[in-house]
Design a protein around this motif. Structure first.
Motif, PDB file in Angstrom:
ATOM      1  N   ALA A  92     -40.848  -5.873   4.376  1.00 15.33           N
ATOM      2  CA  ALA A  92     -39.989  -4.777   4.812  1.00 15.33           C
ATOM      3  C   ALA A  92     -38.532  -4.980   4.418  1.00 15.33           C
ATOM      4  CB  ALA A  92     -40.088  -4.605   6.328  1.00 15.33           C
TER       5      ALA A  92
ATOM      6  N   ARG B  53     -43.507  -3.411   8.433  1.00 14.41           N
ATOM      7  CA  ARG B  53     -44.736  -4.017   7.949  1.00 14.41           C
ATOM      8  C   ARG B  53     -44.405  -5.150   6.987  1.00 14.41           C
ATOM      9  NH1 ARG B  53     -49.244  -1.091   9.429  1.00 14.41           N
ATOM     10  NH2 ARG B  53     -50.163  -3.161   9.183  1.00 14.41           N
ATOM     11  N   ARG B  54     -45.351  -5.512   6.169  1.00 16.59           N
ATOM     12  CA  ARG B  54     -45.161  -6.627   5.243  1.00 16.59           C
ATOM     13  C   ARG B  54     -44.104  -6.270   4.197  1.00 16.59           C
ATOM     14  NH1 ARG B  54     -47.298  -8.628   0.472  1.00 16.59           N
ATOM     15  NH2 ARG B  54     -47.605 -10.895   0.424  1.00 16.59           N
TER      16      ARG B  54
ATOM     17  N   GLN C 235     -37.556 -12.973   8.045  1.00 13.67           N
ATOM     18  CA  GLN C 235     -38.412 -12.015   7.343  1.00 13.67           C
ATOM     19  C   GLN C 235     -39.870 -12.168   7.762  1.00 13.67           C
ATOM     20  OE1 GLN C 235     -37.565 -11.334   3.147  1.00 13.67           O
ATOM     21  NE2 GLN C 235     -35.662 -12.488   3.340  1.00 13.67           N
ATOM     22  N   ASP C 236     -40.333 -13.398   7.910  1.00  8.08           N
ATOM     23  CA  ASP C 236     -41.708 -13.625   8.359  1.00  8.08           C
ATOM     24  C   ASP C 236     -41.889 -13.164   9.804  1.00  8.08           C
ATOM     25  OD1 ASP C 236     -42.292 -14.717   5.907  1.00  8.08           O
ATOM     26  OD2 ASP C 236     -42.011 -16.792   6.572  1.00  8.08           O
TER      27      ASP C 236
ATOM     28  N   GLU D 267     -42.304  -9.309  10.381  1.00  8.68           N
ATOM     29  CA  GLU D 267     -43.463  -8.622   9.818  1.00  8.68           C
ATOM     30  C   GLU D 267     -44.361  -8.113  10.939  1.00  8.68           C
ATOM     31  OE1 GLU D 267     -47.265  -9.973   7.170  1.00  8.68           O
ATOM     32  OE2 GLU D 267     -45.268 -10.534   6.428  1.00  8.68           O
ATOM     33  N   ASN D 268     -44.755  -6.836  10.846  1.00  8.26           N
ATOM     34  CA  ASN D 268     -45.610  -6.189  11.840  1.00  8.26           C
ATOM     35  C   ASN D 268     -44.960  -6.183  13.224  1.00  8.26           C
ATOM     36  OD1 ASN D 268     -47.719  -5.561  10.032  1.00  8.26           O
ATOM     37  ND2 ASN D 268     -48.517  -7.647  10.211  1.00  8.26           N
TER      38      ASN D 268
END
Length: 846
Positions: free
Chosen positions: A781, A778-779, A792-793, A796-797
């Protein structure tokens, strides 16, 4: 006068008759083997023969076996020093260990002994020049008529390991010998330069032994570390080969250098490198330094010795498994095995020479290193606390690793309140309670303690050769804290848990499912013919709640066993140190009764792993080693090319290790697999295998849609020199991420939320639409290690691991490797769930 020099003088009479006797008997490698070094590769058994020959005739050389490989080949070192030092080698060794706080007994009045240089050859089996060079180096050190080398031996003890990886070496040497013709063909297109899968680089289980020093997962490493700790050398050199078109690399190393590496260790690398350069310059040989080969990841044969006080160095000769006896390089030169031997022999002897020339400084700095480590001065953290409320099996496994590393630890003996940084990145107050595992930093091995436990290592350069995060609390999945204070520590003892409680001759025995040791117990029980059930949901009995995954060994289903049921199950549990609780009824207070269809029975699955040149040999080895050496459960290795002739219905579980499956798994094979799963088969797809299945018909895994980043004029004007680092923004060589778990799903039984995964690719998968998203990122992480901002972006999810039902079967997707290098302990139960638990159903549900 130093004690060891007095010993030299006292043994002169003993040494006088030795030169003539030794020179008469000692043979060169070429004379002993019957061919000139460099004209063929030497099989390992002949390497052993020559080393033993030298040990028999050269009185100042002692051959010390230290173990054997998985395939039964011997491992050995040759210890070479002056006759006088040899006569008192044990005293010198013990004095050396006492001087750094690692030996028993009182320290000698004067411990100003010789420097110790350890030379390690052929850790990668197909980097085969190393062992050939080792034979030549051994002869030069053993030859008492060689004034250059003999002049060194009063001031140095050389420990020479001629082959760290005999299984891999013989795999390569045997293949090459069978393949080469009457004359070596230097044409790089010739088949003798095209080593087949799996290659000789790795050991029996296809593990890279040069990445195992900190984890000691392999038999060869465990035995070598025990011998290393007996000597603790001042200098350690690991001899390698690199690409054919590269010349020679020697120290100093490239950035990033781990911040725990001292100024003196850096300076000593330069001293030795300068001496090497002097000889290479004289011969006109090409070389490079300070590039490519960094000193950051702790599992290498240069970094691990460095974190144990030595100047650890890698030397890389151009050639490797592609070079054979001779090969034409891109520049049109012919690189021969003889050339490669000469280069490694030169740096071997040069390193010894540079050490002797700087002996006093080397010995003094080494002692200072350990004295400073033992003081704990200037360290941010003074104690690492691993809470005793972690599962005992995890604590036992962690303690076993610390034992292999020679790290001292203890337990808390009283309750106290303190503050520490947890491994979620927060500093918080917490209670230290009796039984907590305490690892003090103020100990001789204190630098290694910090390297293995520090929550996040500082990278001086994001261009690195390997993973960038490895802190043990993440690896073992334990609650732990880094504390700034030195905490009082008592003696540690690992508690045994082999008790049997509750009813005698019970209706059923209950066994927990909370650790990998529980999976090992289940694997053994299934092989002995037990048919346990397991809880799909929490149930309660007599005021106790039992978690999902709890194993239930009912007397029903073992009716013909009689007393064997109790006796054999209790004996098996005792052997595995697993507690059992007997209950008098199958009627529960809460949840499903033991005869419910919601309490499935477990049968012993037949497991196959698809192997071959489509799969990465390391990945195959991790799975193979997991079953053979960790889980102790039978597995069948199937060649992918023969899948068409294999009846998949003979297997319950098929595993696809990380690899490139295009051209191997045709649509026809995939159709067969889908049909097999619909009838109850379970497919486990790891990393590249999961990526291959994404978007394929019938498979629900999808790559995440990522918005393309707009290219600006500033991006277009970036200098050429920044091209490599710009690419890192979309890369993660090995960073730790926090995974949110659905612990109600069987794939996550035995886990608390969260789980930590080691992510080595930027592969991003969308959540499953038709399936169970058991582990997700998730965000925010990211936890530790280098991961580019874009990565990293992007992650996310996204899906970390999940299960897609397919008829009566399943496909289990792992975006990351839960068995990475066999040291990622936290993933073992996860993988065991995939093998044993996921998809199990009561017969009444079919």
């Amino acid at each position: 006068m130093p004690v060891y020099r007095l010993l030299v003088l006292g043994c002169l009479l003993f040494a006088l008759p030795f030169p003539a006797q030794a020179q008469e008997l000692l043979q060169t490698p070429s004379a002993f083997l019957g061919y000139e070094l460099g004209t063929r590769f030497t099989p390992h058994h002949r390497v052993v023969d020559y080393v033993e020959h030298v040990g028999e005739v050269a009185l100042h050389v002692q051959v010390q076996p230290y173990g054997e490989t998985y395939e039964g080949r011997p491992l050995m070192t040759a210890v070479i020093t002056s006759p006088a030092n040899r006569a008192h080698a044990e005293t010198l060794r013990l004095n050396h260990l006492r001087s750094i706080g690692l030996g028993d007994g009182a320290e000698a009045e004067d411990t100003d002994g010789p420097a110790i240089v350890w030379l390690s050859y052929n850790v990668h089996g197909n980097e085969s020049v190393s062992t050939e060079a080792a034979l030549a180096v051994l002869h030069q050190l053993a030859d008492v008529t060689n004034p250059r080398t003999q002049a060194w031996l009063d001031d140095v003890i050389v420990i020479l390991d001629p082959c760290l990886n005999p299984d891999g070496r013989d795999r390569y040497v045997n293949w090459y010998t069978e393949t080469v013709g009457r004359w070596a063909n230097p044409n790089p297109a010739s088949r003798e330069h095209r080593e087949p899968w799996p290659g000789g680089r790795t050991n029996h289980y296809y593990f890279d032994l040069n990445r195992d020093w900190s984890w000691a997962t392999q038999q060869e490493t465990q035995q070598r570390l025990a011998r290393y700790h007996e000597w603790m050398p001042h200098i350690h050199v690991d001899f390698h080969e690199q690409g054919v078109n590269q010349p020679y690399f020697f120290a100093p190393a490239a950035e990033p250098l781990h911040p725990r590496i001292t100024d003196w260790q850096r300076e000593l690398q330069t001293i030795v490198g300068t001496n090497n350069a002097r000889y290479f310059d004289a011969e006109g040989w090409l070389y490079f330094t300070r590039e490519v080969f960094d000193l950051f990841y702790p599992g290498y044969g240069d970094t691990w010795p460095t974190f144990n006080g030595a100047a650890g160095m890698t030397y890389e000769q151009g050639g490797s498994g592609r070079a054979g006896l001779a090969v034409v390089t891109a520049e049109g030169d012919t690189l021969t095995l003889r050339d490669r031997i000469d280069h490694h022999v030169t740096t071997s002897l040069s390193t010894i020479e540079a050490t002797v020339q700087n002996r006093d400084a080397v010995v003094d700095a080494f002692r200072d290193y350990f004295a400073e480590a033992a003081s704990g001065d200037n360290e941010v953290y003074q104690t690492y606390v691993v809470k005793q409320n972690n599962h005992p099996d995890k604590l036992k496994a962690l303690a076993a690793l610390l034992d292999h590393q020679g790290i001292t630890y203890g337990v808390a003996t009283r309750t106290l309140e303190t503050r520490g940084r947890n491994y979620e990145g927060r500093t918080t107050s917490f209670s230290v309670t009796p039984g907590d595992l305490l690892v003090p930093v103020a100990q001789p091995k204190g630098v290694l303690v910090n390297v293995l436990f520090e929550p996040e290592a500082e990278l001086s350069d994001s261009l690195t050769y390997d993973i960038t995060a490895w802190a043990l609390p993440y690896v073992y999945g334990v609650e732990a804290y880094a504390v700034r204070d030195a905490l009082p520590t008592g003696a540690a003892a690992m508690e045994l848990r082999a008790d049997v409680t509750g009813a005698t001759r019970p209706y059923a025995y209950l066994a927990e499912w909370e650790s990998f040791a529980d999976a090992q117990f289940l694997a053994a029980a299934l092989q002995q013919g037990f048919r346990p059930r397991f809880a799909m949901e929490t149930f309660g009995m007599d005021g106790t709640a039992y978690a999902p995954g709890t194993l239930i060994f009912t007397r029903a289903g073992h009716a013909t066993w009689g007393d064997r049921f109790d006796n054999e199950l209790q004996a098996l549990a005792a052997a595995h140190e697993q507690p059992l609780h007997g209950v008098a009824t199958g009627f529960v207070d809460q949840g499903a009764d033991f005869g419910s269809s919601g309490v499935p029975s477990l049968s012993a699955p037949k497991v196959a792993v698809v192997v071959g040149d489509h799969a990465y040999s390391f990945a195959v080895g991790e799975v193979w080693h997991f079953f053979d050496q960790q889980l102790h459960y039978p597995v069948t290795l199937l060649e992918a090319e023969s899948l068409g002739a294999v009846n998949l219905y003979d297997y319950d579980v098929v595993i696809l290790p990380n690899g490139a499956y295009r051209g191997v798994l045709s649509e026809e094979r995939l159709t067969e697999m889908r049909n097999w799963m619909r009838r109850g088969g379970r497919l486990i797809a790891l990393e590249g295998a999961a990526r291959f299945l994404a978007e394929k018909d019938g498979f629900g895994l999808r790559k995440k849609e990522v918005a393309k980043k707009e290219t600006t004029d500033e991006d277009r004007l970036q200098p050429f020199s920044s091209r490599t680092r710009r690419a890192l923004s979309d890369d993660t060589p090995g960073a730790i991420f926090r995974v949110q778990l659905d612990t109600s799903h069987p794939l996550a039984f035995g886990y608390d939320d969260p789980y930590y995964t080691l992510k080595r690719t930027a592969d991003a998968f969308a959540f499953l639409e038709d399936g169970w998203n058991v582990g997700v990122l998730r965000r925010a992480a990211w936890v530790s290690g280098f991961a580019g901002a874009d990565v990293q972006d992007k992650l996310e999810n996204t899906l970390a691991f999940g299960v897609q039902p397919m008829g009566r079967g399943e496909v289990i997707y792992f975006a990351d490797n839960p068995l990475f290098r066999a040291f990622w302990y936290g993933g073992r139960l996860l993988f065991s769930n995939a093998v044993f638990v996921v998809g199990q159903r009561s017969p009444s549900t079919f």
